[in-house]
Design a protein around this motif. Sequence first.
Motif, PDB file in Angstrom:
ATOM      1  N   ALA A 169       0.839  -1.202   0.000  1.00 52.82           N
ATOM      2  CA  ALA A 169       0.000   0.000   0.000  1.00 52.82           C
ATOM      3  C   ALA A 169       0.870   1.248   0.000  1.00 52.82           C
ATOM      4  CB  ALA A 169      -0.907   0.004   1.227  1.00 52.82           C
ATOM      5  N   ALA A 170       0.478   2.244  -0.801  1.00 49.61           N
ATOM      6  CA  ALA A 170       1.205   3.519  -0.825  1.00 49.61           C
ATOM      7  C   ALA A 170       0.208   4.658  -0.898  1.00 49.61           C
ATOM      8  CB  ALA A 170       2.146   3.567  -2.031  1.00 49.61           C
ATOM      9  N   GLY A 171       0.600   5.792  -0.315  1.00 50.26           N
ATOM     10  CA  GLY A 171      -0.261   6.972  -0.358  1.00 50.26           C
ATOM     11  C   GLY A 171      -0.852   7.269   1.003  1.00 50.26           C
ATOM     12  N   GLY A 172      -0.287   8.247   1.694  1.00 48.13           N
ATOM     13  CA  GLY A 172      -0.855   8.670   2.977  1.00 48.13           C
ATOM     14  C   GLY A 172      -0.340   7.905   4.173  1.00 48.13           C
ATOM     15  N   ILE A 173       0.771   7.170   4.003  1.00 51.78           N
ATOM     16  CA  ILE A 173       1.290   6.352   5.112  1.00 51.78           C
ATOM     17  C   ILE A 173       2.566   6.978   5.668  1.00 51.78           C
ATOM     18  CG2 ILE A 173       2.178   4.063   5.749  1.00 51.78           C
ATOM     19  CD1 ILE A 173       0.333   3.046   3.357  1.00 51.78           C
ATOM     20  N   VAL A 174       2.622   7.141   6.980  1.00 51.48           N
ATOM     21  CA  VAL A 174       3.763   7.835   7.591  1.00 51.48           C
ATOM     22  C   VAL A 174       4.310   7.123   8.826  1.00 51.48           C
ATOM     23  CG1 VAL A 174       2.527   9.364   9.205  1.00 51.48           C
ATOM     24  CG2 VAL A 174       4.570  10.222   8.030  1.00 51.48           C
ATOM     25  N   ASP A 175       3.504   6.209   9.427  1.00 50.58           N
ATOM     26  CA  ASP A 175       3.931   5.601  10.694  1.00 50.58           C
ATOM     27  C   ASP A 175       3.285   4.234  10.894  1.00 50.58           C
ATOM     28  OD1 ASP A 175       1.311   6.159  11.418  1.00 50.58           O
ATOM     29  OD2 ASP A 175       1.838   7.918  12.623  1.00 50.58           O
ATOM     30  N   GLY A 176       3.396   3.703  12.111  1.00 46.92           N
ATOM     31  CA  GLY A 176       2.875   2.372  12.399  1.00 46.92           C
ATOM     32  C   GLY A 176       1.362   2.271  12.283  1.00 46.92           C
ATOM     33  N   ARG A 177       0.664   3.385  12.516  1.00 52.22           N
ATOM     34  CA  ARG A 177      -0.792   3.344  12.328  1.00 52.22           C
ATOM     35  C   ARG A 177      -1.113   3.038  10.878  1.00 52.22           C
ATOM     36  NH1 ARG A 177      -1.969   9.114  14.997  1.00 52.22           N
ATOM     37  NH2 ARG A 177      -0.147   9.508  13.690  1.00 52.22           N
ATOM     38  N   GLY A 178      -0.373   3.652   9.968  1.00 50.18           N
ATOM     39  CA  GLY A 178      -0.583   3.424   8.541  1.00 50.18           C
ATOM     40  C   GLY A 178      -0.234   2.001   8.150  1.00 50.18           C
ATOM     41  N   LEU A 183      -2.185  -3.307   6.556  1.00 52.70           N
ATOM     42  CA  LEU A 183      -2.293  -4.763   6.761  1.00 52.70           C
ATOM     43  C   LEU A 183      -3.768  -5.141   6.944  1.00 52.70           C
ATOM     44  CD1 LEU A 183       0.750  -5.321   9.199  1.00 52.70           C
ATOM     45  CD2 LEU A 183       0.667  -5.930   6.777  1.00 52.70           C
ATOM     46  N   ALA A 184      -4.520  -4.309   7.659  1.00 54.59           N
ATOM     47  CA  ALA A 184      -5.950  -4.581   7.874  1.00 54.59           C
ATOM     48  C   ALA A 184      -6.719  -4.583   6.554  1.00 54.59           C
ATOM     49  CB  ALA A 184      -6.541  -3.544   8.830  1.00 54.59           C
ATOM     50  N   LEU A 185      -6.269  -3.781   5.597  1.00 57.05           N
ATOM     51  CA  LEU A 185      -6.939  -3.717   4.292  1.00 57.05           C
ATOM     52  C   LEU A 185      -6.504  -4.852   3.371  1.00 57.05           C
ATOM     53  CD1 LEU A 185      -6.780   0.148   3.628  1.00 57.05           C
ATOM     54  CD2 LEU A 185      -8.772  -1.165   4.336  1.00 57.05           C
ATOM     55  N   GLY A 186      -5.572  -5.679   3.833  1.00 58.48           N
ATOM     56  CA  GLY A 186      -5.144  -6.832   3.042  1.00 58.48           C
ATOM     57  C   GLY A 186      -3.798  -6.662   2.356  1.00 58.48           C
ATOM     58  N   ALA A 187      -3.171  -5.497   2.537  1.00 56.89           N
ATOM     59  CA  ALA A 187      -1.830  -5.297   1.956  1.00 56.89           C
ATOM     60  C   ALA A 187      -0.809  -6.079   2.782  1.00 56.89           C
ATOM     61  CB  ALA A 187      -1.482  -3.810   1.957  1.00 56.89           C
ATOM     62  N   GLU A 188       0.372  -6.309   2.202  1.00 57.52           N
ATOM     63  CA  GLU A 188       1.417  -7.064   2.908  1.00 57.52           C
ATOM     64  C   GLU A 188       2.657  -6.219   3.151  1.00 57.52           C
ATOM     65  OE1 GLU A 188       1.600 -11.294   1.785  1.00 57.52           O
ATOM     66  OE2 GLU A 188      -0.053 -10.833   0.430  1.00 57.52           O
ATOM     67  N   GLY A 189       2.509  -4.927   2.951  1.00 58.63           N
ATOM     68  CA  GLY A 189       3.602  -4.010   3.213  1.00 58.63           C
ATOM     69  C   GLY A 189       3.175  -2.606   2.837  1.00 58.63           C
ATOM     70  N   VAL A 190       4.062  -1.651   3.110  1.00 59.91           N
ATOM     71  CA  VAL A 190       3.767  -0.257   2.762  1.00 59.91           C
ATOM     72  C   VAL A 190       4.950   0.372   2.034  1.00 59.91           C
ATOM     73  CG1 VAL A 190       2.164   0.165   4.669  1.00 59.91           C
ATOM     74  CG2 VAL A 190       4.609   0.604   5.012  1.00 59.91           C
ATOM     75  N   GLN A 191       4.644   1.383   1.238  1.00 54.32           N
ATOM     76  CA  GLN A 191       5.696   2.232   0.665  1.00 54.32           C
ATOM     77  C   GLN A 191       5.474   3.647   1.191  1.00 54.32           C
ATOM     78  OE1 GLN A 191       7.534   2.052  -3.363  1.00 54.32           O
ATOM     79  NE2 GLN A 191       6.143   3.733  -3.825  1.00 54.32           N
ATOM     80  N   MET A 192       6.561   4.257   1.656  1.00 53.83           N
ATOM     81  CA  MET A 192       6.484   5.641   2.139  1.00 53.83           C
ATOM     82  C   MET A 192       7.473   6.494   1.345  1.00 53.83           C
ATOM     83  SD  MET A 192       6.263   5.308   6.278  1.00 53.83           S
ATOM     84  CE  MET A 192       8.019   5.076   6.424  1.00 53.83           C
TER      85      MET A 192
END
Length: 317
Positions: A169-178, A183-192
């Motif tokens: 997931a990418a877009g609007g993620i900055v910390d552990g809440r993101g 992960l709750a939305l089904g993604a397996e990682g984030v891009q910041m």
Amino acid sequence: MIKKTRICELLGIEYPIFQGGMAWVATGELAAAVSEAGALGIIGSGQAPADWLRREISKVKATTQKPFGVNVMLMSPFVDEVMQVILEEQVPVITTGAGNPGKYVPGLKEIGTKVIPVVASVALAKRLEKVGVDALIAEGMESGGHIGEISTMPLIPQVVDAVKIPVIAAGGIVDGRGLVAALALGAEGVQMGTRFMCAEECMISPLVKDKIIKAKDRSTVITGRSTGHPVRCIDNHFTREFEQHEKEGMDAAELERMGQGRLRLAMVDGDLENGSLMAGQIAGAVKKIEPAAQIVQDVMQSAEREYCRLTAFFGKR
Ligand code: TUI
């Protein structure tokens, strides 16, 4: 600690965090620091020529043995020679943006490079899964730079439901809440992206870092909708001038010309008024300049805290 996700196993990284491959921002220094910290550092090749990319790759290889990536901006005039360097240097991972990388996939897979395109829609996600890409980055329009039309919250679950390969997931993620939310939305990682612009190892002008730290929730605007290439930047003299020309009906080719060289002007020269200050909507939540490794650790530690908070909320089973 959060268990490794499929993306960690696939790439051989410790934490499911990618650093966005931002043009004129994500140099070898930043990518090396992020990879060495256990996440995935990515060089942003943007519209740079092949010899620039080769130098940045050698900086990363000289600093870390860990996996790293290169982002290929598919609208670049140098895209074919950039792909050639990636093959020659046996880059472990590539991400792509601003187009469909389908024709390059077979050659990259042959040498074992993992291919992870950025998509902004379900349709392209499905098409690319069929071509054989390894994972996808689904990027919401909260992101900085060139964006699609769907926000992260509705985009991620729809892409996750449409494909079997891992989704970042990418877009609007900055910390552990993101991270927990992704992960709750089904993604397996984030891009910041935006948060890593304020890493100590990021080589952009300190004036731009300061601008991000001073940004608020409503500091970014989207320009370029009329050209078919919407771009999110921090509001400044350039975005207001551009908007004025768009309102007056300036044609797309002329508007595109007006935008040329502006990203470099902001990021390298630190021209806060005439440059294009590409940054995401989450800029308002970036509070300080710190080492890349501290950013990675903070995201993982705050994710664990947020997860514990949610566990308490739902109660023990
Ligand atoms: O690529 C990005 N973000 C970028 S690239 C960039 S450099 C630039 N400079 C000046 C003008 C334009 C770009 C700055 N930021 N993010 C990944 C991304 N890809 N977001 C959206 C897309 C995308 C859009 C359309 C991917 C595919 C697509 O259509 C492909 C197709 O064939 O359907």
